[in-house]
Motif scaffolding. Structure first.
Motif, PDB file in Angstrom:
ATOM      1  N   ALA A   1       0.727  -1.362  -0.514  1.00 46.21           N
ATOM      2  CA  ALA A   1      -0.019   0.615  -0.003  1.00 46.21           C
ATOM      3  C   ALA A   1       1.507   1.511   0.001  1.00 46.21           C
ATOM      4  CB  ALA A   1      -1.177   0.031   0.702  1.00 46.21           C
ATOM      5  N   GLY A   2       1.975   0.987   1.200  1.00 44.64           N
ATOM      6  CA  GLY A   2       2.914   2.491   0.939  1.00 44.64           C
ATOM      7  C   GLY A   2       3.469   3.181  -0.744  1.00 44.64           C
ATOM      8  N   MET A   3       4.207   1.630  -1.038  1.00 49.66           N
ATOM      9  CA  MET A   3       4.667   1.835  -2.783  1.00 49.66           C
ATOM     10  C   MET A   3       3.208   2.460  -3.415  1.00 49.66           C
ATOM     11  SD  MET A   3       6.812   1.655  -4.465  1.00 49.66           S
ATOM     12  CE  MET A   3       8.088   0.386  -3.352  1.00 49.66           C
ATOM     13  N   ARG A   4       1.872   1.890  -3.452  1.00 47.41           N
ATOM     14  CA  ARG A   4       1.003   2.279  -4.120  1.00 47.41           C
ATOM     15  C   ARG A   4       0.746   3.958  -3.964  1.00 47.41           C
ATOM     16  NH1 ARG A   4      -1.454  -2.618  -3.336  1.00 47.41           N
ATOM     17  NH2 ARG A   4      -3.571  -1.164  -1.928  1.00 47.41           N
ATOM     18  N   ASP A   5       1.221   4.376  -2.282  1.00 49.80           N
ATOM     19  CA  ASP A   5       0.719   5.176  -2.584  1.00 49.80           C
ATOM     20  C   ASP A   5       2.179   6.594  -3.093  1.00 49.80           C
ATOM     21  OD1 ASP A   5      -1.359   5.003  -0.975  1.00 49.80           O
ATOM     22  OD2 ASP A   5      -0.815   4.990   0.742  1.00 49.80           O
ATOM     23  N   LEU A   6       2.948   5.733  -2.796  1.00 51.65           N
ATOM     24  CA  LEU A   6       4.255   6.307  -3.635  1.00 51.65           C
ATOM     25  C   LEU A   6       4.034   7.018  -4.685  1.00 51.65           C
ATOM     26  CD1 LEU A   6       7.340   7.633  -2.365  1.00 51.65           C
ATOM     27  CD2 LEU A   6       7.765   5.241  -3.170  1.00 51.65           C
ATOM     28  N   LEU A   7       3.980   5.799  -5.171  1.00 55.05           N
ATOM     29  CA  LEU A   7       4.052   6.157  -6.361  1.00 55.05           C
ATOM     30  C   LEU A   7       3.035   6.973  -7.563  1.00 55.05           C
ATOM     31  CD1 LEU A   7       3.826   2.606  -8.167  1.00 55.05           C
ATOM     32  CD2 LEU A   7       6.166   4.427  -8.146  1.00 55.05           C
ATOM     33  N   GLY A   8       2.027   6.746  -6.511  1.00 55.69           N
ATOM     34  CA  GLY A   8       0.690   8.002  -6.328  1.00 55.69           C
ATOM     35  C   GLY A   8       0.859   8.982  -6.310  1.00 55.69           C
ATOM     36  N   ASP A   9       1.725   9.627  -5.100  1.00 59.60           N
ATOM     37  CA  ASP A   9       2.152  11.179  -4.329  1.00 59.60           C
ATOM     38  C   ASP A   9       3.144  11.056  -5.223  1.00 59.60           C
ATOM     39  OD1 ASP A   9       0.287  10.520  -2.930  1.00 59.60           O
ATOM     40  OD2 ASP A   9       2.081  10.434  -1.061  1.00 59.60           O
ATOM     41  N   ALA A  10       3.782  10.379  -5.707  1.00 59.75           N
ATOM     42  CA  ALA A  10       5.781  10.869  -7.310  1.00 59.75           C
ATOM     43  C   ALA A  10       4.798  11.050  -7.888  1.00 59.75           C
ATOM     44  CB  ALA A  10       5.962   9.978  -7.285  1.00 59.75           C
ATOM     45  N   ALA A  11       3.789  10.653  -8.476  1.00 63.99           N
ATOM     46  CA  ALA A  11       3.500  11.161 -10.357  1.00 63.99           C
ATOM     47  C   ALA A  11       2.654  12.390  -9.635  1.00 63.99           C
ATOM     48  CB  ALA A  11       1.999  10.239 -10.397  1.00 63.99           C
ATOM     49  N   HIS A  12       1.974  12.388  -8.753  1.00 64.89           N
ATOM     50  CA  HIS A  12       1.050  13.764  -8.319  1.00 64.89           C
ATOM     51  C   HIS A  12       2.184  15.082  -7.965  1.00 64.89           C
ATOM     52  CE1 HIS A  12      -1.452  16.784  -7.124  1.00 64.89           C
ATOM     53  NE2 HIS A  12      -0.837  17.066  -5.812  1.00 64.89           N
ATOM     54  N   GLU A  13       2.905  14.382  -7.425  1.00 66.48           N
ATOM     55  CA  GLU A  13       4.306  15.778  -7.178  1.00 66.48           C
ATOM     56  C   GLU A  13       5.033  15.923  -8.978  1.00 66.48           C
ATOM     57  OE1 GLU A  13       4.726  17.318  -4.117  1.00 66.48           O
ATOM     58  OE2 GLU A  13       3.230  16.450  -3.513  1.00 66.48           O
ATOM     59  N   LEU A  14       4.954  15.035  -9.937  1.00 70.70           N
ATOM     60  CA  LEU A  14       5.834  15.488 -10.604  1.00 70.70           C
ATOM     61  C   LEU A  14       4.962  16.179 -11.530  1.00 70.70           C
ATOM     62  CD1 LEU A  14       8.257  11.832 -11.213  1.00 70.70           C
ATOM     63  CD2 LEU A  14       8.930  14.733 -10.300  1.00 70.70           C
ATOM     64  N   ARG A  15       3.828  15.529 -11.499  1.00 72.29           N
ATOM     65  CA  ARG A  15       2.692  15.945 -12.803  1.00 72.29           C
ATOM     66  C   ARG A  15       2.213  17.646 -12.433  1.00 72.29           C
ATOM     67  NH1 ARG A  15      -3.083  13.575 -12.740  1.00 72.29           N
ATOM     68  NH2 ARG A  15      -2.960  14.276 -10.631  1.00 72.29           N
ATOM     69  N   THR A  16       2.471  18.183 -11.585  1.00 69.90           N
ATOM     70  CA  THR A  16       2.275  19.894 -11.576  1.00 69.90           C
ATOM     71  C   THR A  16       3.353  20.416 -11.619  1.00 69.90           C
ATOM     72  OG1 THR A  16       1.104  18.940  -9.158  1.00 69.90           O
ATOM     73  CG2 THR A  16       2.166  21.571  -9.455  1.00 69.90           C
ATOM     74  N   PRO A  17       4.921  19.770 -10.877  1.00 64.15           N
ATOM     75  CA  PRO A  17       6.377  21.361 -12.042  1.00 64.15           C
ATOM     76  C   PRO A  17       5.712  20.808 -13.086  1.00 64.15           C
ATOM     77  CG  PRO A  17       6.527  18.731 -10.295  1.00 64.15           C
ATOM     78  CD  PRO A  17       5.255  19.328 -10.498  1.00 64.15           C
ATOM     79  N   LEU A  18       6.168  19.906 -13.874  1.00 62.76           N
ATOM     80  CA  LEU A  18       6.107  19.398 -14.924  1.00 62.76           C
ATOM     81  C   LEU A  18       5.095  20.333 -15.866  1.00 62.76           C
ATOM     82  CD1 LEU A  18       7.003  15.313 -15.148  1.00 62.76           C
ATOM     83  CD2 LEU A  18       8.349  16.895 -15.361  1.00 62.76           C
ATOM     84  N   ALA A  19       3.854  20.423 -14.805  1.00 63.45           N
ATOM     85  CA  ALA A  19       2.625  21.220 -16.018  1.00 63.45           C
ATOM     86  C   ALA A  19       3.408  22.648 -15.849  1.00 63.45           C
ATOM     87  CB  ALA A  19       1.542  20.884 -15.502  1.00 63.45           C
TER      88      ALA A  19
END
Length: 458
Positions: free
Chosen positions: A240-258
Protein backbone atom coordinates in the motif's frame (compact mmCIF):
# COMPACT_ATOMS: atom_id res chain seq x y z
CA UNK A 1 23.42 -26.61 -1.35
CA UNK A 2 19.82 -27.39 -0.56
CA UNK A 3 18.83 -28.95 2.74
CA UNK A 4 17.72 -32.61 2.71
CA UNK A 5 13.97 -33.14 2.68
CA UNK A 6 12.06 -34.09 5.80
CA UNK A 7 11.49 -37.83 6.23
CA UNK A 8 7.73 -38.28 5.95
CA UNK A 9 7.20 -41.98 6.66
CA UNK A 10 4.04 -42.79 8.59
CA UNK A 11 4.60 -41.64 12.17
CA UNK A 12 1.91 -44.01 13.45
CA UNK A 13 3.54 -46.99 11.74
CA UNK A 14 7.03 -46.05 12.92
CA UNK A 15 5.93 -45.55 16.51
CA UNK A 16 3.88 -48.75 16.48
CA UNK A 17 6.74 -50.84 15.08
CA UNK A 18 9.22 -49.39 17.55
CA UNK A 19 6.93 -50.04 20.50
CA UNK A 20 6.30 -53.62 19.33
CA UNK A 21 10.02 -54.19 18.75
CA UNK A 22 10.78 -52.93 22.25
CA UNK A 23 8.03 -55.12 23.69
CA UNK A 24 9.38 -58.16 21.80
CA UNK A 25 12.87 -57.55 23.17
CA UNK A 26 11.48 -57.25 26.70
CA UNK A 27 9.49 -60.49 26.29
CA UNK A 28 12.58 -62.31 25.01
CA UNK A 29 14.60 -61.06 27.97
CA UNK A 30 11.79 -62.06 30.34
CA UNK A 31 11.54 -65.58 28.84
CA UNK A 32 15.30 -66.06 28.92
CA UNK A 33 15.45 -64.90 32.53
CA UNK A 34 12.54 -67.12 33.64
CA UNK A 35 13.97 -70.13 31.80
CA UNK A 36 17.42 -69.62 33.27
CA UNK A 37 16.29 -68.92 36.82
CA UNK A 38 13.59 -71.60 36.97
CA UNK A 39 15.82 -74.29 35.43
CA UNK A 40 18.66 -73.41 37.78
CA UNK A 41 16.34 -73.48 40.81
CA UNK A 42 14.80 -76.83 39.84
CA UNK A 43 18.19 -78.43 39.29
CA UNK A 44 19.53 -76.98 42.52
CA UNK A 45 16.48 -78.33 44.33
CA UNK A 46 17.02 -81.78 42.80
CA UNK A 47 20.69 -81.83 43.83
CA UNK A 48 19.74 -80.73 47.35
CA UNK A 49 17.15 -83.53 47.44
CA UNK A 50 19.87 -86.11 46.84
CA UNK A 51 21.98 -84.63 49.61
CA UNK A 52 18.98 -84.66 51.96
CA UNK A 53 18.20 -88.32 51.08
CA UNK A 54 21.80 -89.27 51.82
CA UNK A 55 21.56 -87.59 55.22
CA UNK A 56 18.28 -89.41 55.91
CA UNK A 57 19.92 -92.71 55.00
CA UNK A 58 22.78 -91.99 57.39
CA UNK A 59 20.33 -91.13 60.15
CA UNK A 60 18.38 -94.39 59.62
CA UNK A 61 21.59 -96.43 59.67
CA UNK A 62 22.57 -94.76 62.92
CA UNK A 63 19.14 -95.78 64.31
CA UNK A 64 19.79 -99.42 63.41
CA UNK A 65 17.17 -99.69 60.70
CA UNK A 66 17.40 -102.51 58.18
CA UNK A 67 18.89 -102.06 54.75
CA UNK A 68 15.46 -102.48 53.12
CA UNK A 69 13.99 -99.72 55.30
CA UNK A 70 16.87 -97.41 54.43
CA UNK A 71 16.45 -97.96 50.68
CA UNK A 72 12.66 -97.62 50.90
CA UNK A 73 12.93 -94.32 52.83
CA UNK A 74 15.19 -92.64 50.27
CA UNK A 75 13.48 -93.91 47.14
CA UNK A 76 10.74 -91.90 45.40
CA UNK A 77 10.10 -88.51 43.70
CA UNK A 78 12.29 -89.43 40.70
CA UNK A 79 15.04 -90.61 43.07
CA UNK A 80 16.28 -94.23 42.80
CA UNK A 81 18.51 -95.83 45.42
CA UNK A 82 20.85 -98.81 45.63
CA UNK A 83 22.65 -99.92 48.81
CA UNK A 84 25.73 -102.10 48.68
CA UNK A 85 26.38 -103.59 52.09
CA UNK A 86 29.75 -104.23 53.61
CA UNK A 87 29.20 -107.95 52.87
CA UNK A 88 28.78 -107.26 49.15
CA UNK A 89 24.98 -107.64 49.06
CA UNK A 90 22.90 -105.14 47.05
CA UNK A 91 19.54 -103.80 48.12
CA UNK A 92 17.47 -101.87 45.62
CA UNK A 93 17.94 -101.41 41.90
CA UNK A 94 18.56 -98.49 39.55
CA UNK A 95 16.90 -98.83 36.16
CA UNK A 96 19.15 -97.75 33.24
CA UNK A 97 21.99 -96.70 35.53
CA UNK A 98 23.80 -93.59 34.32
CA UNK A 99 27.50 -93.22 33.95
CA UNK A 100 28.50 -93.07 37.62
CA UNK A 101 31.27 -94.33 39.81
CA UNK A 102 31.19 -98.14 39.93
CA UNK A 103 30.11 -99.84 43.15
CA UNK A 104 32.94 -100.69 45.41
CA UNK A 105 35.19 -97.89 44.26
CA UNK A 106 36.57 -95.59 46.90
CA UNK A 107 37.85 -96.29 50.35
CA UNK A 108 35.77 -98.19 52.84
CA UNK A 109 35.73 -97.05 56.44
CA UNK A 110 37.64 -99.29 58.81
CA UNK A 111 37.23 -99.77 62.57
CA UNK A 112 37.41 -96.49 64.41
CA UNK A 113 37.16 -94.41 61.18
CA UNK A 114 34.49 -91.72 61.36
CA UNK A 115 31.48 -92.06 59.08
CA UNK A 116 32.02 -90.10 55.88
CA UNK A 117 29.69 -87.30 54.91
CA UNK A 118 27.70 -87.60 51.70
CA UNK A 119 29.84 -87.07 48.61
CA UNK A 120 29.51 -84.51 45.84
CA UNK A 121 26.68 -84.68 43.30
CA UNK A 122 27.76 -85.72 39.79
CA UNK A 123 25.90 -84.34 36.77
CA UNK A 124 25.82 -86.88 33.93
CA UNK A 125 23.62 -84.74 31.70
CA UNK A 126 20.51 -86.91 32.05
CA UNK A 127 20.63 -87.42 35.80
CA UNK A 128 22.29 -86.43 39.04
CA UNK A 129 24.27 -89.11 40.86
CA UNK A 130 25.39 -89.08 44.48
CA UNK A 131 27.52 -91.83 45.97
CA UNK A 132 28.06 -91.83 49.73
CA UNK A 133 29.62 -94.19 52.23
CA UNK A 134 27.53 -94.72 55.34
CA UNK A 135 28.77 -95.29 58.87
CA UNK A 136 28.18 -99.06 58.77
CA UNK A 137 30.54 -99.44 55.80
CA UNK A 138 27.80 -99.71 53.18
CA UNK A 139 27.80 -97.59 50.04
CA UNK A 140 24.65 -95.73 48.95
CA UNK A 141 24.12 -94.69 45.37
CA UNK A 142 21.32 -92.19 44.66
CA UNK A 143 20.22 -91.26 41.12
CA UNK A 144 17.79 -88.43 40.31
CA UNK A 145 16.44 -88.26 36.77
CA UNK A 146 16.55 -84.77 35.16
CA UNK A 147 13.94 -85.71 32.58
CA UNK A 148 10.95 -84.18 34.47
CA UNK A 149 12.87 -80.94 34.90
CA UNK A 150 13.76 -80.85 31.23
CA UNK A 151 10.13 -81.55 30.30
CA UNK A 152 8.89 -78.83 32.67
CA UNK A 153 11.36 -76.27 31.29
CA UNK A 154 10.46 -77.19 27.69
CA UNK A 155 6.76 -76.85 28.46
CA UNK A 156 7.42 -73.47 30.08
CA UNK A 157 9.32 -72.31 27.00
CA UNK A 158 6.37 -73.17 24.75
CA UNK A 159 3.99 -71.41 27.11
CA UNK A 160 6.23 -68.30 27.09
CA UNK A 161 6.55 -68.43 23.30
CA UNK A 162 2.80 -68.72 22.71
CA UNK A 163 2.05 -66.14 25.41
CA UNK A 164 4.54 -63.71 23.86
CA UNK A 165 3.01 -64.19 20.41
CA UNK A 166 -0.50 -63.55 21.75
CA UNK A 167 0.78 -60.56 23.74
CA UNK A 168 2.43 -59.06 20.65
CA UNK A 169 -0.76 -59.50 18.61
CA UNK A 170 -2.87 -57.84 21.28
CA UNK A 171 -0.24 -55.12 21.74
CA UNK A 172 -0.22 -54.44 17.98
CA UNK A 173 -3.95 -53.73 18.06
CA UNK A 174 -3.81 -51.68 21.25
CA UNK A 175 -0.68 -49.74 20.24
CA UNK A 176 -2.33 -48.73 16.97
CA UNK A 177 -5.28 -47.30 18.89
CA UNK A 178 -3.07 -45.69 21.56
CA UNK A 179 -0.71 -44.10 19.03
CA UNK A 180 -3.64 -42.83 17.01
CA UNK A 181 -5.07 -41.21 20.13
CA UNK A 182 -1.68 -39.73 21.03
CA UNK A 183 -1.24 -38.28 17.54
CA UNK A 184 -4.65 -36.64 17.52
CA UNK A 185 -3.12 -33.18 18.27
CA UNK A 186 -1.10 -33.50 15.06
CA UNK A 187 -4.36 -34.01 13.21
CA UNK A 188 -5.66 -30.78 14.76
CA UNK A 189 -2.51 -29.00 13.63
CA UNK A 190 -2.96 -30.33 10.10
CA UNK A 191 -6.62 -29.27 10.01
CA UNK A 192 -5.69 -25.83 11.34
CA UNK A 193 -2.95 -25.41 8.74
CA UNK A 194 -5.39 -26.30 5.98
CA UNK A 195 -8.01 -23.90 7.31
CA UNK A 196 -5.40 -21.13 7.42
CA UNK A 197 -4.44 -21.99 3.85
CA UNK A 198 -8.11 -21.56 2.95
CA UNK A 199 -8.10 -18.04 4.38
CA UNK A 200 -8.96 -18.39 8.09
CA UNK A 201 -5.89 -16.52 9.37
CA UNK A 202 -7.02 -15.89 12.94
CA UNK A 203 -7.15 -19.47 14.28
CA UNK A 204 -4.48 -20.76 16.68
CA UNK A 205 -3.78 -24.02 18.56
CA UNK A 206 -3.14 -22.42 21.99
CA UNK A 207 -1.83 -25.57 23.81
CA UNK A 208 -2.86 -25.93 27.47
CA UNK A 209 0.55 -27.44 28.37
CA UNK A 210 3.14 -25.62 26.22
CA UNK A 211 6.13 -27.28 27.91
CA UNK A 212 5.40 -30.82 26.69
CA UNK A 213 6.70 -32.16 23.37
CA UNK A 214 3.46 -31.63 21.45
CA UNK A 215 2.76 -28.48 23.47
CA UNK A 216 6.08 -26.89 22.49
CA UNK A 217 5.50 -27.91 18.87
CA UNK A 218 2.03 -26.35 18.92
CA UNK A 219 3.38 -23.19 20.60
CA UNK A 220 6.12 -22.93 17.96
CA UNK A 221 3.43 -23.42 15.29
CA UNK A 222 1.39 -20.57 16.78
CA UNK A 223 4.48 -18.35 16.94
CA UNK A 224 5.24 -19.13 13.31
CA UNK A 225 1.68 -18.22 12.33
CA UNK A 226 1.93 -14.95 14.27
CA UNK A 227 5.17 -14.11 12.48
CA UNK A 228 3.72 -15.03 9.09
CA UNK A 229 0.62 -12.97 9.77
CA UNK A 230 2.79 -10.05 10.88
CA UNK A 231 4.96 -10.43 7.78
CA UNK A 232 1.82 -10.50 5.64
CA UNK A 233 0.55 -7.31 7.27
CA UNK A 234 3.95 -5.69 6.77
CA UNK A 235 4.00 -6.76 3.14
CA UNK A 236 0.52 -5.39 2.58
CA UNK A 237 1.46 -2.12 4.26
CA UNK A 238 4.58 -1.97 2.11
CA UNK A 239 2.50 -2.66 -0.99
CA UNK A 240 0.00 0.00 0.00
CA UNK A 241 2.88 2.36 0.78
CA UNK A 242 4.40 1.70 -2.61
CA UNK A 243 1.10 2.46 -4.30
CA UNK A 244 0.82 5.65 -2.28
CA UNK A 245 4.42 6.50 -3.12
CA UNK A 246 3.82 6.02 -6.82
CA UNK A 247 0.60 8.04 -6.64
CA UNK A 248 2.21 10.85 -4.64
CA UNK A 249 5.28 10.84 -6.85
CA UNK A 250 3.12 11.03 -9.97
CA UNK A 251 1.11 13.85 -8.45
CA UNK A 252 4.20 15.72 -7.26
CA UNK A 253 5.92 15.34 -10.62
CA UNK A 254 2.82 16.19 -12.63
CA UNK A 255 2.44 19.63 -11.01
CA UNK A 256 5.97 20.98 -11.73
CA UNK A 257 6.05 19.35 -15.14
CA UNK A 258 2.73 20.95 -16.03
CA UNK A 259 4.11 24.31 -14.88
CA UNK A 260 7.27 23.80 -16.95
CA UNK A 261 5.19 22.82 -19.97
CA UNK A 262 2.96 25.87 -19.59
CA UNK A 263 5.93 28.23 -19.24
CA UNK A 264 7.74 26.81 -22.25
CA UNK A 265 4.60 26.81 -24.40
CA UNK A 266 3.95 30.44 -23.48
CA UNK A 267 7.49 31.38 -24.50
CA UNK A 268 7.24 29.48 -27.78
CA UNK A 269 3.78 30.63 -28.81
CA UNK A 270 3.51 34.26 -27.72
CA UNK A 271 7.17 35.33 -27.76
CA UNK A 272 6.69 37.57 -24.68
CA UNK A 273 8.99 40.45 -23.79
CA UNK A 274 12.40 39.64 -22.37
CA UNK A 275 11.47 40.31 -18.74
CA UNK A 276 8.39 38.12 -18.99
CA UNK A 277 10.30 35.40 -20.86
CA UNK A 278 13.05 35.33 -18.21
CA UNK A 279 10.40 35.15 -15.48
CA UNK A 280 8.70 32.20 -17.18
CA UNK A 281 11.99 30.38 -17.77
CA UNK A 282 13.13 31.02 -14.17
CA UNK A 283 9.85 29.53 -12.93
CA UNK A 284 10.39 26.53 -15.20
CA UNK A 285 13.89 26.05 -13.77
CA UNK A 286 12.54 26.19 -10.21
CA UNK A 287 9.92 23.56 -11.00
CA UNK A 288 12.54 21.37 -12.65
CA UNK A 289 14.72 21.69 -9.54
CA UNK A 290 11.77 20.67 -7.41
CA UNK A 291 11.19 17.65 -9.66
CA UNK A 292 14.87 16.77 -9.46
CA UNK A 293 14.72 16.85 -5.65
CA UNK A 294 11.73 14.51 -5.66
CA UNK A 295 13.43 12.11 -8.07
CA UNK A 296 16.55 12.17 -5.90
CA UNK A 297 14.46 11.41 -2.81
CA UNK A 298 12.81 8.50 -4.61
CA UNK A 299 16.20 7.09 -5.59
CA UNK A 300 17.47 7.46 -2.02
CA UNK A 301 14.40 5.66 -0.67
CA UNK A 302 14.82 2.86 -3.20
CA UNK A 303 18.48 2.38 -2.21
CA UNK A 304 17.65 2.44 1.51
CA UNK A 305 14.80 -0.04 1.07
CA UNK A 306 17.13 -2.42 -0.78
CA UNK A 307 19.46 -2.42 2.22
CA UNK A 308 22.30 -0.55 0.52
CA UNK A 309 24.06 1.79 2.93
CA UNK A 310 24.58 5.25 1.44
CA UNK A 311 28.12 5.89 0.28
CA UNK A 312 29.85 8.40 2.56
CA UNK A 313 32.85 10.52 1.66
CA UNK A 314 33.96 11.71 5.07
CA UNK A 315 36.15 14.64 5.83
CA UNK A 316 36.42 17.03 8.72
CA UNK A 317 33.73 19.68 8.29
CA UNK A 318 32.33 22.50 10.41
CA UNK A 319 28.69 21.81 11.20
CA UNK A 320 27.97 25.48 11.84
CA UNK A 321 29.19 26.30 8.32
CA UNK A 322 27.12 23.45 6.87
CA UNK A 323 24.02 24.76 8.66
CA UNK A 324 24.55 28.26 7.27
CA UNK A 325 24.95 26.94 3.73
CA UNK A 326 21.78 24.89 4.08
CA UNK A 327 19.90 27.96 5.32
CA UNK A 328 21.10 29.89 2.26
CA UNK A 329 19.94 27.14 -0.09
CA UNK A 330 16.52 26.77 1.48
CA UNK A 331 15.86 30.49 2.02
CA UNK A 332 13.08 31.83 4.18
CA UNK A 333 13.09 33.07 7.78
CA UNK A 334 16.01 30.93 9.02
CA UNK A 335 18.37 32.16 11.77
CA UNK A 336 21.54 30.12 12.43
CA UNK A 337 23.44 30.51 15.73
CA UNK A 338 26.00 28.54 17.70
CA UNK A 339 29.68 27.66 17.77
CA UNK A 340 31.91 25.94 15.21
CA UNK A 341 31.85 22.15 15.72
CA UNK A 342 34.23 20.04 13.63
CA UNK A 343 33.01 16.55 12.77
CA UNK A 344 34.20 13.72 10.53
CA UNK A 345 31.20 13.57 8.18
CA UNK A 346 30.18 13.58 4.54
CA UNK A 347 29.33 17.29 4.09
CA UNK A 348 27.01 16.66 1.14
CA UNK A 349 24.98 14.04 3.03
CA UNK A 350 24.80 16.15 6.21
CA UNK A 351 23.78 19.07 4.05
CA UNK A 352 20.99 16.88 2.64
CA UNK A 353 19.85 16.09 6.20
CA UNK A 354 19.76 19.78 7.14
CA UNK A 355 18.07 20.77 3.86
CA UNK A 356 15.24 18.31 4.49
CA UNK A 357 14.74 19.53 8.08
CA UNK A 358 14.88 23.22 7.12
CA UNK A 359 12.46 22.82 4.21
CA UNK A 360 9.96 21.14 6.53
CA UNK A 361 10.46 23.86 9.16
CA UNK A 362 10.04 26.68 6.63
CA UNK A 363 6.87 25.12 5.24
CA UNK A 364 5.47 24.62 8.75
CA UNK A 365 6.37 28.14 9.93
CA UNK A 366 4.84 29.87 6.92
CA UNK A 367 5.76 33.29 5.55
CA UNK A 368 5.20 35.05 8.87
CA UNK A 369 6.94 32.44 11.03
CA UNK A 370 10.51 31.94 12.12
CA UNK A 371 12.97 29.03 12.00
CA UNK A 372 15.94 28.80 14.36
CA UNK A 373 19.00 26.60 13.99
CA UNK A 374 21.30 26.11 17.01
CA UNK A 375 24.64 24.31 16.57
CA UNK A 376 26.60 23.09 19.59
CA UNK A 377 28.52 20.27 21.20
CA UNK A 378 27.39 18.08 24.12
CA UNK A 379 30.07 15.65 25.30
CA UNK A 380 31.24 13.53 22.38
CA UNK A 381 28.26 14.50 20.21
CA UNK A 382 27.45 17.47 18.04
CA UNK A 383 23.86 18.68 18.21
CA UNK A 384 21.99 20.68 15.61
CA UNK A 385 18.55 21.81 16.86
CA UNK A 386 16.02 22.99 14.28
CA UNK A 387 12.92 24.67 15.74
CA UNK A 388 10.03 26.56 14.23
CA UNK A 389 6.94 28.34 15.51
CA UNK A 390 4.53 26.44 13.31
CA UNK A 391 1.68 24.16 14.44
CA UNK A 392 4.12 21.59 15.87
CA UNK A 393 4.03 17.79 15.96
CA UNK A 394 1.61 15.97 18.29
CA UNK A 395 3.27 13.75 20.89
CA UNK A 396 1.84 10.54 19.37
CA UNK A 397 3.20 11.50 15.94
CA UNK A 398 6.84 12.20 16.86
CA UNK A 399 8.02 8.80 15.68
CA UNK A 400 5.46 8.34 12.96
CA UNK A 401 6.71 11.39 11.04
CA UNK A 402 9.88 9.39 10.29
CA UNK A 403 7.90 6.75 8.43
CA UNK A 404 7.81 6.97 4.68
CA UNK A 405 5.02 8.93 3.02
CA UNK A 406 3.73 10.33 6.33
CA UNK A 407 2.65 13.96 6.04
CA UNK A 408 0.79 15.70 8.81
CA UNK A 409 -2.28 17.68 7.81
CA UNK A 410 -0.60 20.97 8.67
CA UNK A 411 2.18 20.22 6.22
CA UNK A 412 -0.05 19.51 3.26
CA UNK A 413 -0.08 21.97 0.47
CA UNK A 414 1.21 22.55 -2.99
CA UNK A 415 4.79 22.19 -1.82
CA UNK A 416 4.10 19.87 1.08
CA UNK A 417 6.52 17.25 -0.23
CA UNK A 418 5.96 13.54 -0.57
CA UNK A 419 6.75 12.60 3.03
CA UNK A 420 10.24 11.32 2.21
CA UNK A 421 12.51 14.01 3.67
CA UNK A 422 12.46 12.99 7.32
CA UNK A 423 12.97 9.22 6.75
CA UNK A 424 15.89 10.01 4.44
CA UNK A 425 17.36 12.45 6.98
CA UNK A 426 17.21 9.85 9.76
CA UNK A 427 18.74 7.13 7.57
CA UNK A 428 21.63 9.40 6.56
CA UNK A 429 22.26 10.46 10.16
CA UNK A 430 22.31 6.83 11.30
CA UNK A 431 24.75 6.00 8.51
CA UNK A 432 27.09 8.51 10.22
CA UNK A 433 26.54 6.84 13.59
CA UNK A 434 24.13 9.58 14.71
CA UNK A 435 20.39 10.09 14.99
CA UNK A 436 17.55 12.45 14.09
CA UNK A 437 14.71 12.76 16.58
CA UNK A 438 11.63 14.87 17.15
CA UNK A 439 11.86 16.43 20.61
CA UNK A 440 9.06 17.83 22.81
CA UNK A 441 8.50 21.56 22.32
CA UNK A 442 6.32 24.13 24.04
CA UNK A 443 5.59 25.74 20.67
CA UNK A 444 6.10 24.59 17.14
CA UNK A 445 8.29 21.65 16.18
CA UNK A 446 11.76 20.76 17.46
CA UNK A 447 14.01 18.40 15.52
CA UNK A 448 17.48 17.43 16.78
CA UNK A 449 20.39 16.02 14.80
CA UNK A 450 23.10 14.22 16.79
CA UNK A 451 26.40 13.33 15.15
CA UNK A 452 29.74 12.07 16.52
CA UNK A 453 32.36 14.81 16.56
CA UNK A 454 36.00 14.78 15.57
CA UNK A 455 38.14 13.96 18.64
CA UNK A 456 40.07 16.98 19.88
CA UNK A 457 43.84 16.78 19.61
CA UNK A 458 46.26 18.54 21.94
Amino acid sequence: MSEPGLATASLRRRLGLRVLALLAVLLVLLGFTVDLVLGANLRSDLRQRLVDRAEIAQTLVDQGRSDEEVVSAVTGDTVQARLETADGDEVGQIADPPAAPAPGQGPRPGPGVPAPTPGAVLDTGDAYVLRAELSDGSQLTLVADQGPITDAVTQLRWILLLGSAVTLLLAAALVNVAVGSGLRPLGRMTALARSITSGDRGRRLRPDRPHTELGSTAAAFDDMLDELEGAERTARRAEAGMRDLLGDAAHELRTPLAAVQASVETVLRSDPPRDRREELLAGAVRELQRSARLVGDLLDVARLDSGDAPALHRRTSDLLDLARRSADRVGGPVAVTGDPVPADVDPDRVGQVLDNLLRNAVRAAGPAGAVRVQVGRVGEEAQVDVTDDGPGVPADQRERVFDRLVRLDAARGRDGGAGLGLPIARALARAHGGEVSCEPAARGAHFRVRLPVTPLTG
